[in-house]
Scaffold this motif. Structure first.
Motif, PDB file in Angstrom:
ATOM      1  N   VAL A  87       0.872  -1.180   0.000  1.00  0.00           N
ATOM      2  CA  VAL A  87       0.000   0.000   0.000  1.00  0.00           C
ATOM      3  C   VAL A  87       0.906   1.226   0.000  1.00  0.00           C
ATOM      4  N   TYR A  88       0.639   2.133  -0.929  1.00  0.00           N
ATOM      5  CA  TYR A  88       1.440   3.354  -0.984  1.00  0.00           C
ATOM      6  C   TYR A  88       0.601   4.508  -1.502  1.00  0.00           C
ATOM      7  N   GLY A  89       1.038   5.694  -1.170  1.00  0.00           N
ATOM      8  CA  GLY A  89       0.435   6.910  -1.701  1.00  0.00           C
ATOM      9  C   GLY A  89       1.434   7.590  -2.611  1.00  0.00           C
ATOM     10  N   TYR A  90       0.925   8.283  -3.620  1.00  0.00           N
ATOM     11  CA  TYR A  90       1.842   9.016  -4.500  1.00  0.00           C
ATOM     12  C   TYR A  90       1.216  10.300  -4.989  1.00  0.00           C
ATOM     13  N   GLU A  91       2.092  11.197  -5.423  1.00  0.00           N
ATOM     14  CA  GLU A  91       1.702  12.482  -5.999  1.00  0.00           C
ATOM     15  C   GLU A  91       2.233  12.566  -7.418  1.00  0.00           C
ATOM     16  N   ALA A  92       1.448  13.153  -8.306  1.00  0.00           N
ATOM     17  CA  ALA A  92       1.877  13.429  -9.680  1.00  0.00           C
ATOM     18  C   ALA A  92       1.925  14.942  -9.864  1.00  0.00           C
ATOM     19  N   VAL A  93       3.097  15.434 -10.227  1.00  0.00           N
ATOM     20  CA  VAL A  93       3.326  16.868 -10.360  1.00  0.00           C
ATOM     21  C   VAL A  93       3.759  17.147 -11.793  1.00  0.00           C
ATOM     22  N   VAL A  94       3.133  18.142 -12.419  1.00  0.00           N
ATOM     23  CA  VAL A  94       3.492  18.547 -13.776  1.00  0.00           C
ATOM     24  C   VAL A  94       3.842  20.029 -13.739  1.00  0.00           C
ATOM     25  N   ASP A  95       5.050  20.346 -14.195  1.00  0.00           N
ATOM     26  CA  ASP A  95       5.550  21.721 -14.200  1.00  0.00           C
ATOM     27  C   ASP A  95       5.358  22.408 -12.847  1.00  0.00           C
ATOM     28  N   GLY A  96       5.670  21.669 -11.776  1.00  0.00           N
ATOM     29  CA  GLY A  96       5.606  22.235 -10.429  1.00  0.00           C
ATOM     30  C   GLY A  96       4.227  22.291  -9.815  1.00  0.00           C
ATOM     31  N   GLU A  97       3.209  21.829 -10.531  1.00  0.00           N
ATOM     32  CA  GLU A  97       1.832  21.885 -10.023  1.00  0.00           C
ATOM     33  C   GLU A  97       1.331  20.474  -9.711  1.00  0.00           C
ATOM     34  N   LEU A  98       0.849  20.283  -8.485  1.00  0.00           N
ATOM     35  CA  LEU A  98       0.291  18.996  -8.090  1.00  0.00           C
ATOM     36  C   LEU A  98      -1.001  18.764  -8.864  1.00  0.00           C
TER      37      LEU A  98
END
Length: 162
Positions: A85-96
């Motif tokens: 089980v894990y959590g993740y963030e996707a960021v594009v050009d510094g924006e979440l």
């Protein structure tokens, strides 16, 4: 506004659960199937509860300006060889853009493993009603699992596949 969605992808993999678990845990094997699109990619991976993974790359699509992609995850629960089980963030050009909670369940299946990938996503920025973003994320997850299946068989003669 935010949009919440959940999806599950189930797969039969023709290797034992321990081998599938190792493909998540072993960084060298993981690099064969977990990759960000684009160029100039960098990765760091620490497979333990409280550890995680960071990755970044630059993606240039047809007729689009380059985008800087970032992936940041944290492992919440690891029960080998049964559950991750894990959590993740996707960021594009510094924006979440979105964040997800992923549960990977590995069970014994006849002649291999049943993998259930359940992702609970919160889109923080999306286009229109978000349905295209959800389809994109789900499709990317399917492609990633295709890569996992291929990585499990790299260097293994066909007749030895289980």
């Amino acid at each position: 506004m935010v949009r919440h969605d959940t999806f599950t992808i189930s797969r039969h993999l023709d290797v034992p659960p321990g081998e599938v678990f190792t493909a998540f845990a072993d960084t060298a094997i993981r690099r064969r199937w977990f990759r960000l699109p684009g160029s100039g990619a960098s990765y760091e991976h620490d497979f333990r509860v409280g550890g995680g993974e960071t990755a970044s790359s630059t993606y240039t699509g047809l007729d689009t300006a380059p985008e800087r992609l970032e992936y940041r995850s944290r492992y919440i629960d690891i029960v080998g060889p049964h559950r991750i089980v894990y959590g993740y963030e996707a960021v594009v050009d510094g924006e979440l853009r979105w964040t997800s909670l992923v549960t990977v369940r590995l069970g014994v299946d006849p002649d291999g493993t049943r993998l259930d990938w359940t992702e609970q996503v919160t889109f923080l920025r999306y286009e229109g009603d978000g349905s295209v973003d959800l389809a994109h994320l789900r499709g990317a997850s399917v492609l990633r699992l295709n890569g996992l299946d291929a990585a499990l068989h790299t260097g293994r003669p066909r007749q030895q596949r289980r």
